[in-house]
Design a protein around this motif. Structure first.
Motif, PDB file in Angstrom:
ATOM      1  N   PHE A   1     -62.006  73.527  39.783  1.00 44.21           N
ATOM      2  CA  PHE A   1     -60.287  73.220  40.293  1.00 44.21           C
ATOM      3  C   PHE A   1     -59.460  73.378  39.238  1.00 44.21           C
ATOM      4  O   PHE A   1     -58.336  74.026  39.792  1.00 44.21           O
ATOM      5  CB  PHE A   1     -60.445  71.387  40.363  1.00 44.21           C
ATOM      6  CG  PHE A   1     -59.214  71.084  40.786  1.00 44.21           C
ATOM      7  CD1 PHE A   1     -58.700  71.089  42.228  1.00 44.21           C
ATOM      8  CD2 PHE A   1     -58.201  70.365  39.895  1.00 44.21           C
ATOM      9  CE1 PHE A   1     -57.158  70.613  42.720  1.00 44.21           C
ATOM     10  CE2 PHE A   1     -56.710  70.095  40.399  1.00 44.21           C
ATOM     11  CZ  PHE A   1     -56.419  69.951  41.654  1.00 44.21           C
ATOM     12  N   VAL A   2     -59.805  73.139  37.906  1.00 50.62           N
ATOM     13  CA  VAL A   2     -58.749  73.548  36.929  1.00 50.62           C
ATOM     14  C   VAL A   2     -58.715  75.244  36.830  1.00 50.62           C
ATOM     15  O   VAL A   2     -57.596  75.787  36.866  1.00 50.62           O
ATOM     16  CB  VAL A   2     -59.363  72.904  35.661  1.00 50.62           C
ATOM     17  CG1 VAL A   2     -58.249  73.584  34.412  1.00 50.62           C
ATOM     18  CG2 VAL A   2     -59.118  71.526  35.791  1.00 50.62           C
ATOM     19  N   ARG A   3     -59.775  75.950  37.003  1.00 46.21           N
ATOM     20  CA  ARG A   3     -59.750  77.364  36.973  1.00 46.21           C
ATOM     21  C   ARG A   3     -58.812  78.083  38.218  1.00 46.21           C
ATOM     22  O   ARG A   3     -57.935  79.133  38.037  1.00 46.21           O
ATOM     23  CB  ARG A   3     -61.150  77.815  37.161  1.00 46.21           C
ATOM     24  CG  ARG A   3     -61.863  77.794  36.046  1.00 46.21           C
ATOM     25  CD  ARG A   3     -63.104  78.489  36.155  1.00 46.21           C
ATOM     26  NE  ARG A   3     -64.078  78.395  34.946  1.00 46.21           N
ATOM     27  CZ  ARG A   3     -65.203  77.353  34.796  1.00 46.21           C
ATOM     28  NH1 ARG A   3     -65.480  76.863  36.135  1.00 46.21           N
ATOM     29  NH2 ARG A   3     -65.745  77.227  33.766  1.00 46.21           N
TER      30      ARG A   3
ATOM     31  N   THR B   1     -54.181  80.750  29.098  1.00 42.99           N
ATOM     32  CA  THR B   1     -54.765  79.201  28.974  1.00 42.99           C
ATOM     33  C   THR B   1     -56.076  79.461  29.833  1.00 42.99           C
ATOM     34  O   THR B   1     -56.742  78.579  29.319  1.00 42.99           O
ATOM     35  CB  THR B   1     -53.687  78.579  29.825  1.00 42.99           C
ATOM     36  OG1 THR B   1     -52.444  78.561  29.271  1.00 42.99           O
ATOM     37  CG2 THR B   1     -53.997  76.861  29.842  1.00 42.99           C
ATOM     38  N   LEU B   2     -56.439  80.045  30.813  1.00 44.07           N
ATOM     39  CA  LEU B   2     -57.539  80.138  31.584  1.00 44.07           C
ATOM     40  C   LEU B   2     -58.913  80.521  30.453  1.00 44.07           C
ATOM     41  O   LEU B   2     -59.835  80.031  30.245  1.00 44.07           O
ATOM     42  CB  LEU B   2     -57.484  81.160  32.653  1.00 44.07           C
ATOM     43  CG  LEU B   2     -59.030  81.165  33.375  1.00 44.07           C
ATOM     44  CD1 LEU B   2     -59.174  79.857  33.927  1.00 44.07           C
ATOM     45  CD2 LEU B   2     -58.637  82.275  34.432  1.00 44.07           C
ATOM     46  N   ASP B   3     -58.513  81.451  29.588  1.00 43.74           N
ATOM     47  CA  ASP B   3     -59.779  81.966  28.753  1.00 43.74           C
ATOM     48  C   ASP B   3     -59.750  80.909  27.770  1.00 43.74           C
ATOM     49  O   ASP B   3     -60.914  80.781  27.305  1.00 43.74           O
ATOM     50  CB  ASP B   3     -58.779  83.127  28.189  1.00 43.74           C
ATOM     51  CG  ASP B   3     -58.818  84.447  28.872  1.00 43.74           C
ATOM     52  OD1 ASP B   3     -59.512  84.412  29.789  1.00 43.74           O
ATOM     53  OD2 ASP B   3     -57.975  85.182  28.659  1.00 43.74           O
TER      54      ASP B   3
ATOM     55  N   VAL C   1     -55.366  79.945  37.937  1.00 41.10           N
ATOM     56  CA  VAL C   1     -55.370  81.188  38.376  1.00 41.10           C
ATOM     57  C   VAL C   1     -54.210  81.335  39.427  1.00 41.10           C
ATOM     58  O   VAL C   1     -53.302  82.350  39.462  1.00 41.10           O
ATOM     59  CB  VAL C   1     -56.624  81.551  38.962  1.00 41.10           C
ATOM     60  CG1 VAL C   1     -56.317  82.994  39.981  1.00 41.10           C
ATOM     61  CG2 VAL C   1     -57.613  81.942  38.126  1.00 41.10           C
ATOM     62  N   LYS C   2     -54.131  80.366  40.162  1.00 40.69           N
ATOM     63  CA  LYS C   2     -52.792  80.112  41.002  1.00 40.69           C
ATOM     64  C   LYS C   2     -51.579  80.349  40.355  1.00 40.69           C
ATOM     65  O   LYS C   2     -50.740  80.719  40.888  1.00 40.69           O
ATOM     66  CB  LYS C   2     -52.892  78.878  41.955  1.00 40.69           C
ATOM     67  CG  LYS C   2     -52.015  78.860  43.118  1.00 40.69           C
ATOM     68  CD  LYS C   2     -52.112  77.336  43.689  1.00 40.69           C
ATOM     69  CE  LYS C   2     -51.185  77.151  44.846  1.00 40.69           C
ATOM     70  NZ  LYS C   2     -51.403  75.940  45.455  1.00 40.69           N
ATOM     71  N   MET C   3     -51.313  79.715  39.149  1.00 36.30           N
ATOM     72  CA  MET C   3     -50.257  79.688  38.430  1.00 36.30           C
ATOM     73  C   MET C   3     -50.097  80.947  37.590  1.00 36.30           C
ATOM     74  O   MET C   3     -49.045  80.903  36.642  1.00 36.30           O
ATOM     75  CB  MET C   3     -50.174  78.445  37.663  1.00 36.30           C
ATOM     76  CG  MET C   3     -50.147  77.182  38.663  1.00 36.30           C
ATOM     77  SD  MET C   3     -48.954  76.995  39.612  1.00 36.30           S
ATOM     78  CE  MET C   3     -47.457  77.015  38.745  1.00 36.30           C
ATOM     79  N   ASN C   4     -50.896  81.895  37.514  1.00 41.10           N
ATOM     80  CA  ASN C   4     -50.925  83.035  36.795  1.00 41.10           C
ATOM     81  C   ASN C   4     -50.949  82.449  35.522  1.00 41.10           C
ATOM     82  O   ASN C   4     -50.477  83.219  34.504  1.00 41.10           O
ATOM     83  CB  ASN C   4     -49.860  83.750  37.137  1.00 41.10           C
ATOM     84  CG  ASN C   4     -49.815  84.390  38.395  1.00 41.10           C
ATOM     85  OD1 ASN C   4     -50.818  84.678  38.874  1.00 41.10           O
ATOM     86  ND2 ASN C   4     -48.632  84.340  39.100  1.00 41.10           N
TER      87      ASN C   4
END
Length: 615
Positions: free
Chosen positions: A79-81, A92-94, A85-88
């Protein structure tokens, strides 16, 4: 369905003609129950949604039940990923993935912390997506509603405009129908008057023609009386020469059975003798041509009936006795409009052509080089003929004039203007002192080239005289007319000698053969007739119709007759065998035909602007 599999059917319908004059046009009624569209866009959108929901509900009821699919709840880290991704938020994802895997390896994450995402978050996300989708749909429907509103307003304005225009057209149509009916009624009231006027006009024209004939007859009688008076004055002379002449004439009259009384002193005839002489002179004057009343008038040559050209004519060679022996050898464009006639110079290789372009031209043949152009007529030039000496040319025109052109002076030397309508043809006398012309005014005229005046007017045809020709070395004239008759005239007296009847349509042209014993004529339905001059009867009838035959021409031997037809062909008729051979080459009607003096070649001119030489 493919195009080749479609079936088409035709149905016969009869269209019944109805007159527009009695038809009553109805006005288009105004729709009073017209309902205005609701301007509330929200209500329009709500209506569209309700219709869509009803449609979906109907489809759900009618659709078969689908297999149920179980949805697996989404875990927290996924869900967080997805959110990142949706917010570009890729950086932060890394970081998140690095720390998340480190904590997971160390075992510092509790089982309840890394479980599935609560349903409230998933539901909120779905609702957010649906709200965005619905907002887009609302914007699209609003735009469609605005366009529909603009289109409706535009169509309503056009409807109102066309409705007003239709009312105006109906009113004008009804007004025109009423006016036409009134005019027809008014015109019908004039028909009896017009019929009476037409009858009076015809009677007046007949009386006019009779008056002209009476006038000409009276002029002849006056001329005869003047001659008689001159003779009586001669009788009253007292000289010895006149007395001896009177005695000699008395002797001649006595020999013929006439009694002449002389007084005792021999001074002249008594009153009885004078009366008898006057009666006899009057009879002779009626039978002889009137005496010339102009000092420059030319006497007609004696009519011996001898044609010197007959001795020079040789029978054509074997290939020319057959009508198919002629072949097209030369073609050239002569004028900018239709060629109306052609004529060959009596001694030189020169051709004259006339045309509807108001000009005539001289050409060298067979090369087709132009020699001279004549301009002066104000309308189409219908015919031309070379002077027997070859030094002059006569032309006839639709401007009612006949012009004489002198080649040495290169100009028109005289114009005859007595005709009142278009002049169709002209022909020189063999002596060169007289010219005969025919006209649409129903008359022909004989002109004297020395006194430059009309010697005789030939009246007798009841319609346009279409062609005229002198019999070579003779005072005999042949004319043909639209009144379907052919006439022979004595040019010395202006009297009709013979009339030929037999054609059923307007005669376009007639021509003598060189011997002068046969006349060929053609009419507007393609009927050709050969006439025997001695018996005044038709010899042969040839049908080359239905196209009009415009011109005929005998070759010098009289064995071949060329016929120019409106179907763009020349028919070569062999008199002895009756064989007809067409010469094909022109692209439009043939208007002019002439053989050369030896019969070696034939020249034709047509409405296709060209001159063609057949040899």
């Amino acid at each position: 369905m493919a195009a080749e599999d479609r079936a088409f059917y035709l149905e016969h319908q009869e269209i019944v003609y109805e007159s527009d004059e009695d038809y009553q046009y109805e006005e288009v009624p105004i729709d009073e129950d017209f309902v205005e569209l609701d301007d509330d866009l929200d209500a329009a959108v709500r209506t569209i949604r309700e219709s869509q929901e009803d449609t979906q509900a109907t489809e759900k009821k009618s659709a078969p039940p689908r297999a149920s699919v179980s949805t697996k709840p989404e875990v927290v880290d996924d869900f967080v990923r997805n959110f990142l991704v949706k917010m570009n938020l890729y950086k932060t994802l890394d970081y998140f993935q690095t720390e998340w895997y480190e904590l997971q390896q160390k075992g510092e994450l509790n089982e309840e912390d890394i479980g599935v995402v609560p349903d409230i978050y998933t539901k909120n996300q779905q609702l957010d997506s649906e709200v965005k989708h619905l907002r887009k749909e609302v914007d699209k429907y609003k735009e469609a509603a605005l366009k529909a509103k603009d289109t409706y307003v535009k169509l309503r304005k056009e409807r109102d405009y066309h409705r007003m225009h239709h009312k105006r057209v109906v009113q004008e149509k009804n007004k025109l129908i009423t006016d036409i009916k009134r005019l027809k009624k008014h015109y019908t009231s004039y028909e009896p008057t017009l019929r009476q006027l037409k009858q009076k006009y015809e009677v007046a024209m007949k009386e006019k023609m009779l008056t002209k004939l009476e006038r000409d007859r009276a002029m002849g009688q006056v001329t005869g009386l003047q001659s008689t008076l001159r003779n009586m004055e001669a009788y009253r002379g007292t000289s010895a020469e006149k007395t001896s002449e009177l005695s000699a004439r008395s002797t001649r009259l006595c020999e013929k059975g006439t009694v002449l009384y002389v007084d005792k002193e021999g001074r002249g005839p008594t009153q009885r003798a004078v009366a008898e002489e006057r009666r006899r002179s009057k009879t002779m004057e009626e039978s002889l041509p009137p005496t010339s009343s102009h000092p420059n008038d030319t006497p007609f040559p004696p009519d011996t009936g001898v044609n010197p050209y007959l001795t020079q004519v040789k029978a054509p060679s074997g290939h020319l006795t057959r009508t198919g022996g002629f072949r097209l050898s030369t073609t050239f464009q002569a004028h900018s409009n239709a060629v109306s006639s052609v004529a060959v110079h009596p001694r030189k290789q020169i051709l004259a052509t006339t045309s509807d372009d108001h000009t005539w031209k001289l050409w060298a043949i067979p090369s087709g080089d132009i020699i001279m152009t004549g301009e002066g007529h104000t309308d189409w030039v219908s015919d031309c003929d070379f002077h027997p000496s070859g030094a002059k040319l006569a032309t006839a025109s639709g401007d009612t004039t006949v012009k004489i052109w002198d080649f040495a002076k290169a100009e028109c030397v005289h114009t005859f203007m007595d005709h009142t309508h278009a002049v169709w043809g002209c022909s020189w006398h063999s002596c060169g002192d007289f010219l005969a012309t025919c006209s649409m005014d129903n008359t022909s005229k004989v002109w004297d080239l020395n006194s430059l005046r009309c010697r005789f007017t030939l009246r007798g045809h009841a319609d346009s005289v279409n062609s005229i020709e002198f019999l070579p070395f003779s005072n005999t004239l042949a004319t043909c007319s639209a009144d379907k008759t052919l006439s022979l005239w004595d040019a010395r007296t202006g009297l009709c000698a013979q009339t030929f009847y037999g054609h059923m349509h307007s005669i376009n042209h007639c021509v003598f053969n060189l011997k002068g014993d046969t006349i060929a004529s053609c009419d507007s339905y393609g009927i050709i007739k050969l006439w025997d001059v001695r018996t005044v009867a038709p010899m042969t009838t040839i049908d080359v119709g239905p196209y009009p035959a415009n011109r005929v021409a005998f070759d010098p031997s009289g064995m071949v007759l060329a016929i120019g037809s409106n179907d763009a062909t020349i028919k070569m008729y062999e008199v002895a065998t009756g064989q007809i051979t067409p010469l094909v080459g022109h692209e439009d009607g043939v208007q002019g035909l002439v053989f050369d003096k030896k019969g070696d070649y034939l020249v034709s001119g047509g409405s296709d602007l060209t001159v063609r030489i057949w040899s």
